[in-house]
Design a protein around this motif. Structure first.
Motif, mmCIF file in Angstrom:
data_model
loop_
_atom_site.group_PDB
_atom_site.id
_atom_site.type_symbol
_atom_site.label_atom_id
_atom_site.label_comp_id
_atom_site.label_asym_id
_atom_site.label_seq_id
_atom_site.Cartn_x
_atom_site.Cartn_y
_atom_site.Cartn_z
ATOM 1 N N TYR A 1 0.847 -1.184 -0.200
ATOM 2 C CA TYR A 1 -0.077 -0.167 0.062
ATOM 3 C C TYR A 1 0.948 1.437 -0.191
ATOM 4 O O TYR A 1 1.870 1.232 0.756
ATOM 5 N N PHE A 2 0.470 2.237 -0.863
ATOM 6 C CA PHE A 2 1.393 3.328 -0.828
ATOM 7 C C PHE A 2 0.298 4.613 -0.386
ATOM 8 O O PHE A 2 -0.843 4.819 -1.068
ATOM 9 N N ILE A 3 0.762 5.259 0.398
ATOM 10 C CA ILE A 3 0.024 6.638 0.920
ATOM 11 C C ILE A 3 0.626 7.774 0.866
ATOM 12 O O ILE A 3 1.405 8.233 1.429
ATOM 13 N N PRO A 4 0.468 8.642 -0.487
ATOM 14 C CA PRO A 4 0.979 9.690 -0.731
ATOM 15 C C PRO A 4 1.046 10.794 0.049
ATOM 16 O O PRO A 4 -0.233 11.270 0.333
ATOM 17 N N GLY A 5 2.045 11.594 0.381
ATOM 18 C CA GLY A 5 1.541 12.767 1.365
ATOM 19 C C GLY A 5 0.939 12.809 2.624
ATOM 20 O O GLY A 5 0.208 13.307 2.906
ATOM 21 N N ALA A 6 1.136 11.302 3.270
ATOM 22 C CA ALA A 6 0.390 11.108 4.597
ATOM 23 C C ALA A 6 0.789 11.867 5.501
ATOM 24 O O ALA A 6 -0.042 12.078 6.543
ATOM 25 N N LEU A 7 1.944 12.403 5.627
ATOM 26 C CA LEU A 7 2.354 13.321 6.874
ATOM 27 C C LEU A 7 2.290 14.850 6.250
ATOM 28 O O LEU A 7 2.974 15.165 5.323
ATOM 29 N N LEU B 1 11.256 10.700 4.806
ATOM 30 C CA LEU B 1 11.476 12.104 5.354
ATOM 31 C C LEU B 1 12.667 12.702 4.488
ATOM 32 O O LEU B 1 13.716 11.873 4.345
ATOM 33 N N GLY B 2 12.469 13.691 4.220
ATOM 34 C CA GLY B 2 13.796 14.234 3.472
ATOM 35 C C GLY B 2 13.863 14.039 1.969
ATOM 36 O O GLY B 2 12.617 14.033 1.235
ATOM 37 N N CYS B 3 14.919 13.992 1.302
ATOM 38 C CA CYS B 3 15.109 14.010 -0.122
ATOM 39 C C CYS B 3 14.417 12.786 -0.732
ATOM 40 O O CYS B 3 14.356 11.803 -0.051
ATOM 41 N N SER C 1 9.342 12.917 0.743
ATOM 42 C CA SER C 1 9.097 13.202 2.048
ATOM 43 C C SER C 1 7.444 13.369 2.413
ATOM 44 O O SER C 1 7.006 13.776 1.604
ATOM 45 N N GLY C 2 7.148 12.482 3.443
ATOM 46 C CA GLY C 2 5.771 12.516 3.557
ATOM 47 C C GLY C 2 5.032 11.243 3.160
ATOM 48 O O GLY C 2 3.985 11.032 3.793
ATOM 49 N N ASP C 3 5.589 10.564 2.362
ATOM 50 C CA ASP C 3 4.870 9.378 2.047
ATOM 51 C C ASP C 3 5.053 8.317 3.033
ATOM 52 O O ASP C 3 6.261 8.113 3.791
ATOM 53 N N ILE C 4 3.886 7.290 3.054
ATOM 54 C CA ILE C 4 4.183 6.108 3.805
ATOM 55 C C ILE C 4 3.929 4.918 2.938
ATOM 56 O O ILE C 4 2.873 5.008 2.070
#
Length: 361
Positions: free
Chosen positions: A89-95, A276-278, A300-303
């Motif tokens: 599962y891919f959660i883009p921009g989760a954070l 997180l980061g690059c 960065s922010g993807d989970i």
């Protein structure tokens, strides 16, 4: 020949290894002047899945590329899965940006603190307050060779008091003694930080969890985040129990070779992986290294969640992007652009941090 390893030609490389080689950072050696900055060789990114673009298109029109599904979850954002990789599962921009900055700070200041172990333990022992020491330009010096053994007026920093053999000193104190000390800059040690372990400690030499090692529980805020994010991948009626985490630190040119995360007891429970980061490229293969992997961007922010069948898939990170054009960390840079946060900005501009949280039993 003894002591050398045969370099495989292209016909002998596995499909996964070929993909790693394709996306790995290589430098252009055509420049004859050593004074010129090395330029990365161009890489074809046309086949890399871009879930940020997929999300934007989905929000506008509801359309998805073939083989990609959207799940209905109790989130304010979509969760995507792949038809041919069940359990992924891919959660883009989760954070949010604020959350990203919070976990970058924690990853550099709190998470490497003893009793959590890092890759530095084997040689230097447990190191306290490494990030602060780097910020203050301190030097780690081998005990017995330090300035205090020669000058009682010079006091070592107490930030590394638990270490038997090494102490932090002010940089000017060490430099005044010339090269008589076995020492290393704290800033260099920070850049050489590659992993830290939270919760139950993972024993890399034996490739298992050593419950006898001293450890603290995973911070509650990280536990709650992991429980919430793991929900789409959990068996019905069960809740994720975070018991251990490994934090990976990537610098320029660093990679994570293809591997399986197979040391946990129940593979139906996901690994929750936070980026997180690059920006990086992530390879998701199959159950054999001969299966051609899918390449995708991690920002960065993807989970990412990997559970069930996906736990048996080889995966790795062949590339992180540290140049301003491709790193895509402008929002983080703006957040860290003032006051005490400038030290975090300097680090994260050329780095990626990955926090992956696991249920061990």
């Amino acid at each position: 020949m003894y002591g050398s390893e045969k370099v495989p030609d292209e016909s002998e490389r596995t499909a996964f290894r070929k993909a790693e080689k394709k996306y790995k950072l290589y430098y252009d050696d055509t420049s004859k002047s050593s004074k010129k900055k090395k330029q990365p060789k161009p890489v074809d990114l046309s086949e890399v899945l871009d879930f940020k673009s997929i999300l934007e298109s989905y929000n506008q029109s509801g359309d998805l590329p073939p083989g990609i599904l959207s799940l209905q979850c109790d989130f304010n954002f979509p969760v995507f899965s792949l038809e041919n990789r069940p359990g992924f599962y891919f959660i883009p921009g989760a954070l949010s940006i604020e959350e990203q900055c919070q976990w970058i700070r924690e990853s550099l200041t709190t998470f490497p603190q003893p009793p959590n172990r890092t890759n530095h333990n084997a040689f230097y022992g447990p190191i306290n307050d490494l990030f602060i020491a780097a910020k203050e330009k301190k030097v780690l010096v081998e005990e017995g060779n330090g300035p205090t053994s020669l000058d009682s007026k010079c006091n070592p920093s107490d930030s590394n008091g638990d270490v038997h053999g090494w102490e932090f000193y002010e940089g000017h104190t060490v430099s005044s003694r010339g090269n008589t000390c076995k020492s290393i800059l704290a800033s260099v040690l920070l850049r050489k930080l590659r992993w830290s372990t939270l919760g139950l400690q993972f024993d890399w030499s034996k490739r298992n969890y050593n419950i006898s090692l001293p450890h603290n529980k995973i911070p509650d805020a990280l536990c709650q985040l992991a429980k919430r994010m793991a929900a789409p991948a959990m068996p019905k009626g069960e809740q994720f129990q975070p018991e251990a985490a490994i934090v990976n630190y990537f610098g320029i040119g660093d990679t994570l070779g293809g591997h399986l995360d197979d040391m946990e007891a129940d593979w139906s429970k996901p690994i929750v992986s936070m980026s997180l980061g690059c920006k990086a490229i992530f390879l998701l293969g199959g159950k054999s290294r001969e299966d051609p992997p899918l390449a995708m961007f991690l920002r960065s922010g993807d989970i990412v969640l990997m559970a069930g069948d996906a736990r048996e898939c080889f995966h790795g990170v062949p590339r992180i992007f540290t140049d301003k054009e491709h790193a895509e960390i402008t929002p983080i840079e703006l957040q860290f652009s003032h006051g005490d946060d400038l030290c975090f900005l300097e680090y994260i501009r050329t780095s990626r941090i990955n926090i992956n949280i696991r249920q061990v039993f």
